[in-house]
Design an enzyme around this catalytic site. Sequence first.
Site, PDB file in Angstrom:
ATOM      1  N   LYS A 103      39.184  58.532  13.374  1.00  0.00           N
ATOM      2  CA  LYS A 103      38.949  58.499  14.828  1.00  0.00           C
ATOM      3  C   LYS A 103      39.512  57.246  15.474  1.00  0.00           C
ATOM      4  CE  LYS A 103      34.315  57.067  14.081  1.00  0.00           C
ATOM      5  NZ  LYS A 103      33.239  56.372  14.666  1.00  0.00           N
ATOM      6  N   ARG A 116      24.334  56.732  20.487  1.00  0.00           N
ATOM      7  CA  ARG A 116      23.754  56.805  19.153  1.00  0.00           C
ATOM      8  C   ARG A 116      22.493  57.655  19.089  1.00  0.00           C
ATOM      9  NH1 ARG A 116      25.544  51.890  15.724  1.00  0.00           N
ATOM     10  NH2 ARG A 116      23.393  51.173  15.791  1.00  0.00           N
ATOM     11  N   ARG A 118      39.784  53.798  -1.264  1.00  0.00           N
ATOM     12  CA  ARG A 118      40.241  52.581  -0.582  1.00  0.00           C
ATOM     13  C   ARG A 118      40.178  51.390  -1.535  1.00  0.00           C
ATOM     14  NH1 ARG A 118      37.329  52.936   5.263  1.00  0.00           N
ATOM     15  NH2 ARG A 118      35.481  52.357   4.052  1.00  0.00           N
ATOM     16  N   ARG A 158      36.005  47.668  -1.934  1.00  0.00           N
ATOM     17  CA  ARG A 158      35.108  46.983  -1.007  1.00  0.00           C
ATOM     18  C   ARG A 158      33.675  47.090  -1.497  1.00  0.00           C
ATOM     19  NH1 ARG A 158      37.214  46.264   4.092  1.00  0.00           N
ATOM     20  NH2 ARG A 158      39.312  47.057   4.262  1.00  0.00           N
ATOM     21  N   ARG A 168      25.393  56.095   4.002  1.00  0.00           N
ATOM     22  CA  ARG A 168      26.056  56.101   5.314  1.00  0.00           C
ATOM     23  C   ARG A 168      26.256  57.523   5.825  1.00  0.00           C
ATOM     24  NH1 ARG A 168      29.392  51.918   3.078  1.00  0.00           N
ATOM     25  NH2 ARG A 168      31.243  53.200   3.105  1.00  0.00           N
TER      26      ARG A 168
END
Length: 215
Positions: free
Chosen positions: A14, A89, A123, A156, A167
């Site tokens: 996004k 939110r 990643r 990470r 998450r």
Amino acid sequence: MRKYVIMGVQGSGKGTQSQLLCEEFDLVHISVGDIFRWHVRNHTKLGAQVRRIMAAGELVDDDLVESVVRRRLDDHDWNYGFVIDGFPRNGRQAEFFMESYDIDAVIHLELPDDEVRRRVLSRRLCPNCGMDYNLIADRPEQEGRCDICGHELVTRADDTPEALEARLRDYHEKTRPVLELFRRKEVVHDVDGRPPLGDVQQAIRTTLGLPAYKG
Ligand SMILES: [Zn+2]
């Protein structure tokens, strides 16, 4: 004037899609994450507050996000409109936001959780020079080594499967009521986030009735 909200899970692209829209149509990209990062880097009072919250292992609460967004929108530097990312939110904020700003459309980038896992868990980061890699889309030339400085690449700290599951749960929980409210107002445009980024951008423009993307 074009006023859009973009919603999508982490890894849905996004940020990139917002930027492509903003560049072409002179819109301002208002990313809540970027605003907070800017404050932390520049050691503002808000930055110190955010740092304290994160050091305590807590999430920045919805009211703080709302005040930051309101302040940002009050700058009124968006002559042609904006794409807002990371807000609202919760249902209450969505209601307020719809009424105060007369949102034109909500772009909902859809990405199945399995694809999010595949993208996020691939990643890698160079801890020495900060270069980002992705084992699917952006591989280093030599496996596990940074192309720029040769340092060994790491994952990470918050890209573990456990942290990602947390998450994802949090995202779905928070997003559901917001999306439902926007759907009742009939402003949601669902866009498949799986194709290459140019195709996704084109799909967004088609559904919003904007001129074609020329890549
Ligand atoms: Zn490096």
